[in-house]
Every structure is written in C-alpha cells, then in structure tokens.
Motif scaffolding. Sequence first.
Motif, PDB file in Angstrom:
ATOM      1  N   GLU A   1      -3.377  -0.440  -9.869  1.00  0.00           N
ATOM      2  CA  GLU A   1      -3.596   0.103  -8.540  1.00  0.00           C
ATOM      3  C   GLU A   1      -4.702  -0.648  -7.805  1.00  0.00           C
ATOM      4  O   GLU A   1      -4.576  -0.951  -6.622  1.00  0.00           O
ATOM      5  N   SER A   2      -5.782  -0.947  -8.527  1.00  0.00           N
ATOM      6  CA  SER A   2      -6.888  -1.663  -7.883  1.00  0.00           C
ATOM      7  C   SER A   2      -6.414  -3.011  -7.362  1.00  0.00           C
ATOM      8  O   SER A   2      -6.748  -3.419  -6.244  1.00  0.00           O
TER       9      SER A   2
ATOM     10  N   ILE B   1      -4.346  -2.489  -4.227  1.00  0.00           N
ATOM     11  CA  ILE B   1      -5.164  -2.181  -3.042  1.00  0.00           C
ATOM     12  C   ILE B   1      -5.716  -3.482  -2.462  1.00  0.00           C
ATOM     13  O   ILE B   1      -5.568  -3.781  -1.278  1.00  0.00           O
TER      14      ILE B   1
ATOM     15  N   HIS C   1       0.823  -1.217   0.000  1.00  0.00           N
ATOM     16  CA  HIS C   1       0.000   0.000   0.000  1.00  0.00           C
ATOM     17  C   HIS C   1       0.857   1.266   0.000  1.00  0.00           C
ATOM     18  O   HIS C   1       0.528   2.244  -0.694  1.00  0.00           O
TER      19      HIS C   1
ATOM     20  N   ILE D   1       1.949   2.241  -3.426  1.00  0.00           N
ATOM     21  CA  ILE D   1       0.922   2.949  -4.221  1.00  0.00           C
ATOM     22  C   ILE D   1       0.949   4.429  -3.853  1.00  0.00           C
ATOM     23  O   ILE D   1       1.005   5.304  -4.718  1.00  0.00           O
ATOM     24  N   MET D   2       0.893   4.684  -2.546  1.00  0.00           N
ATOM     25  CA  MET D   2       0.799   6.086  -2.091  1.00  0.00           C
ATOM     26  C   MET D   2       2.045   6.873  -2.481  1.00  0.00           C
ATOM     27  O   MET D   2       1.948   8.055  -2.801  1.00  0.00           O
TER      28      MET D   2
END
Lengths: 330, 330
Positions: free
Chosen positions: A109-110, A113, A87, A90-91
């Motif tokens: 990205e999905s 997550i 995670h 991603i951020m």
Amino acid sequence: MPKNRYFWIMHTFEELSTLFSETFEKTHFPKEPQTLYEPNNYFLSLGGKRLRPVLCLMANELFGDIHPDAWNVATAIELFHNFTLIHDDIMDKAPLRRGRQTVHSKYSESTAILAGDVMMIRAYEYISRIDLALVQRILELFNHTAVAVCEGQQLDMDYEQRSNVTMEEYLEMITQKTSVLLAASLQMGGILGGGSYGNLDLLYQAGKKIGLAFQVQDDYLDAFGDPEKFGKQAGGDILANKKTFLLIKALEDARGGQKEELDALLAGNDPDKVNRVLDIYRSCKIDDWAIRLKHQFLNEALRHFDDMAVVSKRKLPLKELAQQLVKREN
Amino acid sequence: MPKNRYFWIMHTFEELSTLFSETFEKTHFPKEPQTLYEPNNYFLSLGGKRLRPVLCLMANELFGDIHPDAWNVATAIELFHNFTLIHDDIMDKAPLRRGRQTVHSKYSESTAILAGDVMMIRAYEYISRIDLALVQRILELFNHTAVAVCEGQQLDMDYEQRSNVTMEEYLEMITQKTSVLLAASLQMGGILGGGSYGNLDLLYQAGKKIGLAFQVQDDYLDAFGDPEKFGKQAGGDILANKKTFLLIKALEDARGGQKEELDALLAGNDPDKVNRVLDIYRSCKIDDWAIRLKHQFLNEALRHFDDMAVVSKRKLPLKELAQQLVKREN
C-alpha cells in the motif's frame, strides 16, 4: 503535409491511438529508486484504451493540425488518469485491474500511495513543458478537473455507506468522477487547436454526456453483459450492492412485493442474489430504460457536436467514437 | 512604501511568519464534500512553524520587496509540505502529529489518501495563479522538487528494511526527503525577487545545507534532547531502530565488544535498550561528533550566504534563522 486551414490531416481513433501509444510507451520514469518507479512502469504496461488522450488529440484535429504540445497534454492526461486508478484501487481494495494485480496488491500500500503521487507529479511535468501562450489556461483546467475527480471519488465512497442515494446525486457523482476528465480532455484538445469559446463549451458539454453514456453502458454490461465478452463475471455490482444507474432506478421504481424483495436481497446474502435482482430489473424494465438513457446521453453529445461551428466532415471521427463507446460489449 | 532598490522593506522571521499565517489561515477548501475537505482543514489547523513559506519570503526580500506572487508560491509550498506529511503519516503508520491525531487515524486511510491528493492539487492551483513571466520557471522547480521528495520518502522506506545503510546513502536520502524542499523554497523566493543565476544557485546550496543541519539536530534531539522541551519521549528513534545520523555513525565507529553489543541491541528488545545504546553513543563520542557535524553544515550554509552578491545587511535575517534552526531544543 498541407497546412491550409481546410486541408489539415485528420486521423481515425485507431490511427491516433497507435500514434499516441508510440509516444506514450517510452519510459516515463528513471531507473532509480527502482522500488518506486518499477511499480509505475508495471502499471502503465497493463495498457488500456488510452481513450482520454485520444479524445484530446481528436478534439485538436477538429480545428487544425495537431499542436506539438498536444502530445504533452495527452500524456499528462493519461498519467493523471493512471494516478487516479492506482489510488482508487487502494481505496476500493481491488486486487485486480485488467486481469492483472493492482499496484498495492503486487507491491504494498505504501508503495502504491507513493507511486501514485509521483505519477501525478509526472503529469504536471508534462504540463510544465507547454508553450507559454497556453500553459496557464491548460494548467487551470487541469487543476480544476483533478479536484473534481477527487471529489467524485470521495462521493463514491460516501455513497457506499448510504442506502438512499438519489438519481440526481448519482449523476452528480459520476459527472465528477468520470465525465469531467473526458470533458476536459476534449476541451484541452480544443484549446490546443485554437477553438472559439463557444466551440470549447460545446466540446466540454459533449464530453460530459459521453461520460454519462459510457457509465450507463458500464453499469448495464455488469448486469446484462455477456460474461465471455465482458471479461468478468456478470453481476459483480449486484453482489457488492454497488450503487449503479440500474439499482438506483430499480429502488425508485419497484413497488409492493418487488420493493420488499429488493430491499431484502440488498440486506442479505441470498445465494441466488444476482439472478433474483436481475429478475426484478427485467420485470421493472430497467434494462430497456438503461438502453434508452444511454441513447439519450449519446444523442445529447452528438447534438453538441452538431452545434459546433466546424465543418461537418471534421466531426465524423469524434461522432463515430462516441457511438462505438456506448456500443462496446466490454 | 519606498520602492528604491536599496530601501525596500525587510522583515524578521517572526514578522513574516505572522504575515504568512494571516494569509494562510483562511480556508483553502470549499465546504463540500465535507468528508473530503474537513480532514484537510483539520490537518492545517494543527499548525506548524511554516518554515518553508517563510524561507521563500525571506529569500525574496534579499533582492527586493515581496513580489505579489510570493504569497501564492509560499502557500503552494506549505500545502505541498502538508500533503507529504499526510501521506507519510499513512506510510509510517504514525498515530500522532504535533500531539494530535493524524488524518488516517482520525478518519480513515482512504480519506487520508484522497485528502492528501487534493491538498497537492490545491498547491498546483496556487502555482497556476503566478504571473506568466514566472509560472513556467516556478512550475518546473516545483515539479522537480516534488519528485525528489517522493524519491526521498521511498529511499527512507527502503532503508528501513536494510541493516547496512552507509552515511553517503543516508545523506542522499535526507537531501531528497528534507533538504531539497528547503532549498527550493529559498530558490523560488530568489526567483520571485529577480536574483541572478549565481545568487539563486547559492540560495539552493545554502538550503540543502540548512536541511542537513536541521536533520542532524532532529536526530540529536531524539537521542539527547530534554524530553520536556522536545515534547516527546527521548529515544523513540532508538526503540524503532530508525536510521539516523547517530546510529549510522555508531555502526561505522563501534569496534569489538561495543560493535557486538550494538548489533545485539538492534536485533533484540532489551528493556534498557535506549539507555544502553545511548551509553554506546556517548562512549564513541557520537554526541560530540553530531554537534560538530551540525555546525559544519551550518557554517557551509552561512558561507553560501556570504558568497551571495547581496548587501550584507540584507542577509542577516536568513543567517539568524539558520542559526536558530540548529539551536532549537524542540
């Protein structure tokens, strides 16, 4: 295997690391849906030092043979750590991790997550297997730690938007984002070993200090490390204006023309930015300061180990590991 | 309050909903970091039917007075459900939820990822408070359910990319994504009430069927609902080529020219797409079929309730709720 309280088996970091990897490197996820679990298996296959689970096992061995549930707890810790990495990547919009593609850049990205979500739940599945006598205590500590890690990540993101982060704030953020998971790994190991409250508290304090020393070394290597050994281009943090121990200290210490130059370098994109910032660091002796700070944290950690009511010989592997962690060059 | 096994207090859905909301609508998160927790408090303030926690409480009341831990479990369930909504909204790129901005559109994607993470951990914090006699059983079921919900979401995303989703696959996906959480909510309530294994299994089966009936109604309302009552523009699923019970059945049943027209409508962006697809649905009698299917699932759920070894009068609130859920017009 001798079960006598004074003669239980102890292992080195390398031995425990090998033992843990053998358990951990089985598949944690079912085949289907392959679109969900293949990314997780890929990410775990990137490896890592498995530092946190081994800290847990080592802390357990301070007090006795490894508790059968220690493998569940250590696995949960490592899965949780990997969830945070997926995670965070991603951020942070990070394309690479350990030289390989991150989950969101390799898949989507999905997917990243959801893969992270299911990795965290899997961690809780290992926690749920723990003996009833221990499950509530471990679960509480695990939750408490998990919340702190999320809060630390949020503070990290908040601080990126701010120019005036104090050393105190940075310490608090690093403590939450990095140190408490090391501290909790040690403490969980201590709980599994049946350590007293006093010893458990000292383990936690030692873990926090190791985390801080670890981060100082990380920040130092990014600026002053040998790029060939460190495995990435030096000065990445400087280019990204990342808050680090070094930058915050330099902003505090620089005066007059140097202060103006540093502010200008942070505001602009000077092609020689890395070298010019490093020059300021050196002339303010930030490099020496960082090495002193690292040893200060390390020594505090070692003192916490000294203060534990445990036969000294038992403490050696953990003390050696702490020293190695802050000596590492990558 | 009478504690006799045959005279414990029972509540209606509305009463339990009010009681639960009173407990739930206190603040679940600390003040700081406000950038992390304010989004969570905002999202919870959007409200909702609180269906899952109330199902848990109602199932508990089948067998006895509400167990003190039922409030912890119900809260954990609702927090978990909200975590899935926050993350699903990111993946679905949904700008609105209940007519208000979603977390990622009001704040940022990074915030929504982390806010969801910490919401899930908070759910586990409530689980950790449960009595030692129950914690492991509830935790295992909770984990198992959480994994299934993630798998369902992944399948949902996978199916969006595919044109040939079968009814069997769709049923499996909806079961995972929606039904198992309703089923587990009921079963956890049953566990808290001390229900027998046979009764717990029937509760789970009933929950799965209620979930399927609920989804059929959802899909039906999106196509044939009264937009004023439903609160959103009818035909949203059709415009988005979303797999629904209706579309999958229509793709199975349409023949010849109708089949060609439907395929063409799905491939293109005809300005009258919604009405033309609805015409095909009507002429294939998909609307009647959906209503029959919904009642079939509802009746199966009611039969599972009938089969439970519980005084019939006790079952009435749950049976009434199940009937209301599939009659709803929004």
